[in-house]
Design a protein around this motif. Structure first.
Motif, PDB file in Angstrom:
ATOM      1  N   THR A   6       1.153  -1.738  -0.169  1.00 40.83           N
ATOM      2  CA  THR A   6       0.119  -0.105  -0.014  1.00 40.83           C
ATOM      3  C   THR A   6       0.801   0.946   0.118  1.00 40.83           C
ATOM      4  O   THR A   6       0.353   2.024  -0.669  1.00 40.83           O
ATOM      5  CB  THR A   6      -0.935   0.132   1.588  1.00 40.83           C
ATOM      6  OG1 THR A   6      -0.272  -0.184   2.082  1.00 40.83           O
ATOM      7  CG2 THR A   6      -2.157  -0.895   1.279  1.00 40.83           C
ATOM      8  N   GLU A   7       1.967   1.055   0.611  1.00 38.92           N
ATOM      9  CA  GLU A   7       2.574   2.414   0.242  1.00 38.92           C
ATOM     10  C   GLU A   7       4.586   1.907   0.662  1.00 38.92           C
ATOM     11  O   GLU A   7       4.236   0.828   1.193  1.00 38.92           O
ATOM     12  CB  GLU A   7       2.500   3.318   2.056  1.00 38.92           C
ATOM     13  CG  GLU A   7       1.162   3.830   1.683  1.00 38.92           C
ATOM     14  CD  GLU A   7       0.781   3.289   2.681  1.00 38.92           C
ATOM     15  OE1 GLU A   7      -0.755   3.478   3.245  1.00 38.92           O
ATOM     16  OE2 GLU A   7       1.035   2.771   3.608  1.00 38.92           O
ATOM     17  N   VAL A   9       7.527   3.980   1.601  1.00 39.13           N
ATOM     18  CA  VAL A   9       8.254   5.049   2.808  1.00 39.13           C
ATOM     19  C   VAL A   9       9.448   4.817   1.775  1.00 39.13           C
ATOM     20  O   VAL A   9      10.573   4.395   2.249  1.00 39.13           O
ATOM     21  CB  VAL A   9       8.004   4.408   4.282  1.00 39.13           C
ATOM     22  CG1 VAL A   9       8.292   5.950   5.367  1.00 39.13           C
ATOM     23  CG2 VAL A   9       6.509   4.416   4.273  1.00 39.13           C
ATOM     24  N   ASP A  32      -2.121  13.502   1.394  1.00 39.63           N
ATOM     25  CA  ASP A  32      -1.999  13.373   3.181  1.00 39.63           C
ATOM     26  C   ASP A  32      -0.404  14.673   3.122  1.00 39.63           C
ATOM     27  O   ASP A  32       0.232  14.093   2.756  1.00 39.63           O
ATOM     28  CB  ASP A  32      -1.856  12.270   3.486  1.00 39.63           C
ATOM     29  CG  ASP A  32      -2.290  12.592   4.895  1.00 39.63           C
ATOM     30  OD1 ASP A  32      -2.879  13.756   5.028  1.00 39.63           O
ATOM     31  OD2 ASP A  32      -2.380  11.217   5.733  1.00 39.63           O
ATOM     32  N   LYS A  37       5.615  14.994   7.246  1.00 43.22           N
ATOM     33  CA  LYS A  37       5.412  13.332   6.292  1.00 43.22           C
ATOM     34  C   LYS A  37       4.342  14.322   5.380  1.00 43.22           C
ATOM     35  O   LYS A  37       3.350  14.850   5.339  1.00 43.22           O
ATOM     36  CB  LYS A  37       4.826  12.520   7.254  1.00 43.22           C
ATOM     37  CG  LYS A  37       4.328  11.819   6.390  1.00 43.22           C
ATOM     38  CD  LYS A  37       3.719  10.540   7.036  1.00 43.22           C
ATOM     39  CE  LYS A  37       2.084  10.547   7.097  1.00 43.22           C
ATOM     40  NZ  LYS A  37       1.477   9.656   7.748  1.00 43.22           N
ATOM     41  N   GLU A  39       2.105  12.357   1.472  1.00 40.44           N
ATOM     42  CA  GLU A  39       2.302  10.996   1.223  1.00 40.44           C
ATOM     43  C   GLU A  39       1.753  11.860  -0.664  1.00 40.44           C
ATOM     44  O   GLU A  39       0.960  12.386  -0.290  1.00 40.44           O
ATOM     45  CB  GLU A  39       1.032  10.558   1.750  1.00 40.44           C
ATOM     46  CG  GLU A  39       0.615   8.959   0.670  1.00 40.44           C
ATOM     47  CD  GLU A  39      -0.070   8.349   2.046  1.00 40.44           C
ATOM     48  OE1 GLU A  39      -0.762   7.243   1.838  1.00 40.44           O
ATOM     49  OE2 GLU A  39      -0.642   8.741   2.891  1.00 40.44           O
ATOM     50  N   GLY A  41       0.876  10.288  -4.554  1.00 35.57           N
ATOM     51  CA  GLY A  41      -0.353   9.119  -5.201  1.00 35.57           C
ATOM     52  C   GLY A  41      -0.997   9.140  -5.904  1.00 35.57           C
ATOM     53  O   GLY A  41      -1.201  10.239  -5.982  1.00 35.57           O
ATOM     54  N   PRO A  57       0.171   1.384  -5.024  1.00 34.32           N
ATOM     55  CA  PRO A  57       0.795   2.454  -4.029  1.00 34.32           C
ATOM     56  C   PRO A  57       0.854   3.707  -3.661  1.00 34.32           C
ATOM     57  O   PRO A  57       1.093   4.137  -5.016  1.00 34.32           O
ATOM     58  CB  PRO A  57       2.436   0.618  -3.857  1.00 34.32           C
ATOM     59  CG  PRO A  57       2.487   1.151  -5.006  1.00 34.32           C
ATOM     60  CD  PRO A  57       1.173   0.723  -5.718  1.00 34.32           C
ATOM     61  N   THR A  58       0.685   4.256  -2.377  1.00 32.13           N
ATOM     62  CA  THR A  58       1.169   5.793  -2.710  1.00 32.13           C
ATOM     63  C   THR A  58       2.810   6.131  -2.474  1.00 32.13           C
ATOM     64  O   THR A  58       3.849   4.322  -1.639  1.00 32.13           O
ATOM     65  CB  THR A  58       0.691   6.378  -1.770  1.00 32.13           C
ATOM     66  OG1 THR A  58       0.775   5.787  -0.295  1.00 32.13           O
ATOM     67  CG2 THR A  58      -0.678   5.970  -2.430  1.00 32.13           C
ATOM     68  N   VAL A  59       3.581   6.939  -1.678  1.00 26.92           N
ATOM     69  CA  VAL A  59       4.585   6.964  -1.547  1.00 26.92           C
ATOM     70  C   VAL A  59       4.377   7.765  -1.024  1.00 26.92           C
ATOM     71  O   VAL A  59       3.733   8.771  -0.910  1.00 26.92           O
ATOM     72  CB  VAL A  59       5.652   7.616  -2.704  1.00 26.92           C
ATOM     73  CG1 VAL A  59       6.779   7.744  -2.096  1.00 26.92           C
ATOM     74  CG2 VAL A  59       5.650   6.404  -4.097  1.00 26.92           C
ATOM     75  N   VAL A  60       5.481   7.518   0.874  1.00 22.07           N
ATOM     76  CA  VAL A  60       4.938   8.110   1.644  1.00 22.07           C
ATOM     77  C   VAL A  60       6.548   8.957   1.888  1.00 22.07           C
ATOM     78  O   VAL A  60       7.411   8.126   2.577  1.00 22.07           O
ATOM     79  CB  VAL A  60       4.770   8.063   2.386  1.00 22.07           C
ATOM     80  CG1 VAL A  60       4.731   8.420   4.369  1.00 22.07           C
ATOM     81  CG2 VAL A  60       3.325   7.045   3.051  1.00 22.07           C
TER      82      VAL A  60
END
Length: 129
Positions: A6-7, A9, A32, A37, A39, A41, A57-60
């Motif tokens: 999902t992410e 990091v 977000d 931080k 995030e 996507g 997936p997202t990138v945080v």
């Protein structure tokens, strides 16, 4: 029982700056942010969507106090979708990336680059028609 990716990091010094760079590279948007931080996507999936099928997936980007001291053991690969690989490399240099020599040699079909904080990534062959 299974899990979903999902992410991803990324530890960094400047989450806002690195998120802005990668948003421009990937055509993502900030989905977000909080203290230290950011995030990014392509969209914000619901929990139900993630459970139902594999979602992108997202990138945080998370601020960490320590400096990078060793080579990354994980990196992103990107493929241009509407231009040549060399055109994309030129665009990414304009965004703040640099070419990187990690011993890949001159006969490779990909280009190794570093983002503004030195994280390596590769530009692969174009996916353009």
């Amino acid at each position: 029982m299974t899990s979903r990716f999902t992410e991803l990091v990324v530890d960094c010094r400047d989450p806002e700056g690195l998120a802005a760079f990668w948003c421009a590279v990937l055509d993502f948007e900030v989905i977000d942010r909080s203290e230290g931080k950011v995030e990014i996507g392509s969209w914000v999936p619901t929990v139900e969507e993630v459970r139902a099928r594999q979602m992108p997936p997202t990138v945080v980007f998370v601020r960490v106090p320590e400096g990078r001291a060793v080579k990354n053991r994980l990196h992103l690969d990107v493929s241009p979708v509407d231009g040549s690989t060399e055109d994309e490399v030129t665009r990414l240099i304009g965004l703040g990336a640099t070419r990187a020599d990690v011993g890949q040699g001159p006969d490779r079909t990909w280009t190794v680059m570093s983002d503004p904080e030195g994280n390596e990534f590769c530009v692969l062959r174009t996916l353009a028609p």
